[in-house]
Write an enzyme that holds these catalytic residues in place. Structure first.
Site, PDB file in Angstrom:
ATOM      1  N   ASP A  40       0.867  -1.171   0.000  1.00 49.15           N
ATOM      2  CA  ASP A  40       0.000   0.000   0.000  1.00 49.15           C
ATOM      3  C   ASP A  40       0.906   1.224   0.000  1.00 49.15           C
ATOM      4  O   ASP A  40       1.744   1.383   0.892  1.00 49.15           O
ATOM      5  CB  ASP A  40      -0.890  -0.025   1.254  1.00 49.15           C
ATOM      6  CG  ASP A  40      -2.262   0.578   1.006  1.00 49.15           C
ATOM      7  OD1 ASP A  40      -2.324   1.620   0.332  1.00 49.15           O
ATOM      8  OD2 ASP A  40      -3.256   0.001   1.494  1.00 49.15           O
ATOM      9  N   ASP A  66      -2.861   4.679  -2.588  1.00 46.82           N
ATOM     10  CA  ASP A  66      -3.900   5.312  -1.783  1.00 46.82           C
ATOM     11  C   ASP A  66      -4.246   6.700  -2.329  1.00 46.82           C
ATOM     12  O   ASP A  66      -3.349   7.508  -2.604  1.00 46.82           O
ATOM     13  CB  ASP A  66      -3.362   5.436  -0.348  1.00 46.82           C
ATOM     14  CG  ASP A  66      -4.420   5.806   0.660  1.00 46.82           C
ATOM     15  OD1 ASP A  66      -5.338   4.999   0.865  1.00 46.82           O
ATOM     16  OD2 ASP A  66      -4.334   6.910   1.243  1.00 46.82           O
ATOM     17  N   HIS A 102     -11.202  -2.383   3.191  1.00 43.95           N
ATOM     18  CA  HIS A 102     -11.146  -2.061   4.627  1.00 43.95           C
ATOM     19  C   HIS A 102     -11.923  -0.794   4.979  1.00 43.95           C
ATOM     20  O   HIS A 102     -11.982  -0.421   6.146  1.00 43.95           O
ATOM     21  CB  HIS A 102      -9.683  -1.906   5.036  1.00 43.95           C
ATOM     22  CG  HIS A 102      -9.022  -0.763   4.322  1.00 43.95           C
ATOM     23  ND1 HIS A 102      -8.828  -0.773   2.945  1.00 43.95           N
ATOM     24  CD2 HIS A 102      -8.566   0.429   4.750  1.00 43.95           C
ATOM     25  CE1 HIS A 102      -8.275   0.370   2.590  1.00 43.95           C
ATOM     26  NE2 HIS A 102      -8.094   1.120   3.657  1.00 43.95           N
ATOM     27  N   ASP A 103     -12.464  -0.106   3.987  1.00 40.06           N
ATOM     28  CA  ASP A 103     -13.239   1.115   4.231  1.00 40.06           C
ATOM     29  C   ASP A 103     -14.744   0.882   4.068  1.00 40.06           C
ATOM     30  O   ASP A 103     -15.536   1.784   4.330  1.00 40.06           O
ATOM     31  CB  ASP A 103     -12.850   2.218   3.230  1.00 40.06           C
ATOM     32  CG  ASP A 103     -11.418   2.694   3.371  1.00 40.06           C
ATOM     33  OD1 ASP A 103     -10.868   2.612   4.489  1.00 40.06           O
ATOM     34  OD2 ASP A 103     -10.845   3.151   2.356  1.00 40.06           O
TER      35      ASP A 103
HETATM   36  O1  TEU Z   1      -9.344   6.036   1.508  1.00 39.45           O
HETATM   37  C1  TEU Z   1      -9.751   7.173   0.811  1.00 39.45           C
HETATM   38  C2  TEU Z   1     -10.981   7.765   1.245  1.00 39.45           C
HETATM   39  O2  TEU Z   1     -11.348   8.785   0.695  1.00 39.45           O
HETATM   40  C3  TEU Z   1     -11.746   7.144   2.365  1.00 39.45           C
HETATM   41  O3  TEU Z   1     -11.483   7.817   3.517  1.00 39.45           O
HETATM   42  C4  TEU Z   1     -13.178   7.165   2.048  1.00 39.45           C
HETATM   43  O4  TEU Z   1     -13.638   8.442   1.854  1.00 39.45           O
HETATM   44  C5  TEU Z   1     -14.021   6.573   3.105  1.00 39.45           C
HETATM   45  O5  TEU Z   1     -13.323   5.809   3.984  1.00 39.45           O
HETATM   46  C6  TEU Z   1     -15.088   5.755   2.448  1.00 39.45           C
HETATM   47  O6  TEU Z   1     -15.570   4.827   3.291  1.00 39.45           O
HETATM   48  C7  TEU Z   1      -8.001   5.773   1.627  1.00 39.45           C
HETATM   49  C8  TEU Z   1      -7.810   4.552   2.499  1.00 39.45           C
HETATM   50  O7  TEU Z   1      -8.382   3.440   1.867  1.00 39.45           O
HETATM   51  C9  TEU Z   1      -8.391   4.833   3.856  1.00 39.45           C
HETATM   52  O8  TEU Z   1      -8.348   3.720   4.709  1.00 39.45           O
HETATM   53  C10 TEU Z   1      -7.619   5.978   4.461  1.00 39.45           C
HETATM   54  O9  TEU Z   1      -8.200   6.360   5.668  1.00 39.45           O
HETATM   55  C11 TEU Z   1      -7.575   7.189   3.525  1.00 39.45           C
HETATM   56  O10 TEU Z   1      -7.275   6.848   2.181  1.00 39.45           O
HETATM   57  C12 TEU Z   1      -6.494   8.136   3.966  1.00 39.45           C
HETATM   58  O11 TEU Z   1      -5.236   7.555   3.745  1.00 39.45           O
END
Ligand code: TEU
Ligand code: CA
Length: 543
Positions: A99, A201, A317-318
């Protein structure tokens, strides 16, 4: 036709290290834990692991805030463990995709610690600083994804720094060639270790022009990516996938058309927004409709052609767990999880599996904010509570959409803590681990696991799954049916995306051999066929 690559043929599996497997009982997953489960992943058949960040980090955003790009987070292990993971994975034909979080760093990164020392510091311009506006407040009203202003005041210099995420994640200044060189050197350090690629990312943000309030898709974005390609992975066959939130098929071609020498593929989210109110935030829910999903997938399947490459995913994971989100995690958990798997893996693109998806892990429920770990959910809750939102509505949104849903520990068996850890897990295990776990999935030939395993094997044996054209068929709203065509062969994919029976009527299509299905049925004719709830099958079409 562009040349073919290994990363188009494999299935990728995402590991969220903190929640995968804890080898030493401190309640936090770690690299030795991942190594101990490589045989399991080999059995599943995957060809690459997307490893969420394992670098040194204060964990304000669980590793997406990096303090040192060349060191491993102590809780996860050492660089020796990391080297061992790369080697042990390779033995099992699995490549490690790192990542790459380079839109921002942690505020504890040595670059930022230096930058904060003052305007003359050589690292000052590694980050984005701006003077207060005329009224002394933030330079402008740019908002952070994690709620509130994207600007944080620094008393010492009477300037603000930009953070598009938490205030402990200051944004790097990509306009500065020194920053770009640091990133490329760091990427080459990892490439030399024998990794298989990078997941990038929020890469769509690196071309930002904050003073004009441009964040995504800035004017120099593609110039920077082309430069990165030339200076790092361009002459190696590596998997490079950009997290590209605002991409359209046209924009996706800019990233991933091989002629442009930028990235291999995009990871775009258009379908993910289907259950949120247009123009609002992910928390502002609206009902999901299959018709919308068909429209979005059809668009991406047909408009990329061979001038770009897409990822196929339901989860990361989001995102909330797909079986709870758009499937049925109660009476049809197994059938709907299998249908979702078949629907996704039979389309064109590189499929991604998020840990636990292959055993049908579900969302978890909280009743109070004290049970929530994720910074995005916590900040949103605090902000909206202050704005007068109802507490129960906010908890409901977190239960439906919050990121902790994906981050509860992996459920390995029915022993204490689901076999994740002998200590107290950093985030509570979903109480359904006694029923839903890897051990019981492996013991049951009809489990969701074996549907995923079979899909991965089918992909290895059938080029039509990778290269075939896609054609959406006209059916009842809740049936998602399509064909793939390749070198004179046609496969028909039928999915009943519903808790109810639905009628399929495709009298002109003659079904042949069944490739995969989630009910044991003979498919003799497609005239007026009654599909069972969540029924899914793939058949060869007889010409
Ligand atoms: O995610 C990008 C992002 O925009 C997310 O925060 C999204 O808006 C939200 O979680 C949707 O559910 C990436 C990574 O995948 C995330 O885990 C990080 O928190 C973020 O970037 C910052 O690095
Ligand atoms: Ca541990």
């Amino acid at each position: 036709m562009a040349s073919k690559h290994w990363w188009q043929e494999v299935v990728v599996y995402q590991v969220y290290p903190r929640s995968f497997r804890d080898s030493n009982g401190d309640g936090i997953g770690d690299l030795q834990g991942i190594i101990s489960k490589l045989d399991y992943l080999e059995k599943l058949g995957i060809g690459a692991i997307w490893l969420s960040p394992v670098y040194e980090s204060p964990n304000d955003d669980n590793g997406y805030d990096i303090a040192d790009y060349r060191a491993i987070m102590k809780e996860f292990g050492t660089m020796k463990d990391m080297d061992e993971l790369i080697v042990e994975a390779k033995k099992r034909h699995i490549r490690i995709v790192m990542d790459l979080v380079v839109n921002h760093t942690s505020d504890e990164n040595k670059w930022f610690i230096e930058a904060k020392k003052g305007k003359d510091n050589p690292y000052r311009d590694y980050y984005v600083w701006a003077d207060p506006s005329a009224d002394g407040g933030a330079p402008n009203d740019l908002q952070s994804t994690f709620s509130g202003s994207a600007w944080q005041y620094d008393e010492k210099s009477n300037q603000y720094y930009l953070h598009l995420f938490s205030k402990k994640q200051p944004d790097l200044n990509w306009q500065n060639p020194k920053v770009r060189q640091e990133v490329y050197d760091m990427m080459n350090f990892w490439i030399d270790k024998g990794i298989g690629g990078f997941r990038m990312d929020v890469i769509d943000l690196i071309g930002k022009i904050p003073e004009k309030k441009i964040t995504g898709n800035g004017p120099q974005l593609h110039e920077f990516l082309h430069e990165m390609n030339r200076q790092t992975f361009g002459d190696k066959d590596m998997l490079t996938v950009g997290e590209t939130w605002g991409a359209t098929p046209e924009i996706a071609k800019l990233y991933s058309d091989p002629k442009r020498q930028e990235l291999g593929m995009v990871f775009q989210f258009e379908h993910v927004g289907l259950d949120e109110q247009p123009g609002k935030e992910k928390w502002d829910l609206q009902p999901f409709k299959v018709a919308g999903l068909k429209r979005v997938f059809n668009k991406w399947q047909t408009e990329l052609d061979n001038d770009g490459w897409n990822s196929l995913f339901w989860n990361n994971h989001d995102l909330p767990r797909i079986v709870s989100r758009w499937g049925n995690d109660k009476e049809y958990r197994v059938q709907s999880a299998k249908m979702l798997a078949i629907l996704l893996h039979m389309m064109k693109g590189t499929p991604y599996i998020y840990q636990g998806e292959e055993i049908g892990m579900t969302n978890r429920k909280v009743s109070d904010i004290s049970e929530v770990s994720d910074i995005e959910s916590r900040n949103m809750y605090a902000e909206r509570l202050a704005e007068g939102y109802d507490k129960d509505d906010l908890i409901h949104s977190i239960n439906v959409k919050g990121r902790d849903n994906a981050r509860t520990p992996m459920q390995w068996d029915d022993s204490i803590n689901g076999g994740f850890s002998s200590g107290k897990p950093w985030l509570a295990v979903n109480p359904n681990y006694k029923e839903i776990n890897v051990k019981s999935a492996l013991d049951d030939p009809k489990s969701i696991f074996y549907t995923y395993q079979k899909l991965i094997q089918l992909r290895k044996d059938n080029p039509i799954m990778i290269w075939g054209d896609f054609e959406l068929l006209k059916t009842a709203d809740d049936i998602f049916a399509y064909e793939r065509h390749y070198q004179g062969e046609t496969w028909l994919v039928v999915n009943n995306f519903s808790n109810n029976e639905n009628k399929l009527d495709l009298p002109d299509i003659k079904p042949g051999e069944v490739i995969i299905q989630n009910y044991l049925e003979e498919i003799k004719s497609l005239s007026n066929l009654t599909l069972k709830p969540w029924q899914s099958f793939v058949v060869k079409v007889v010409k």
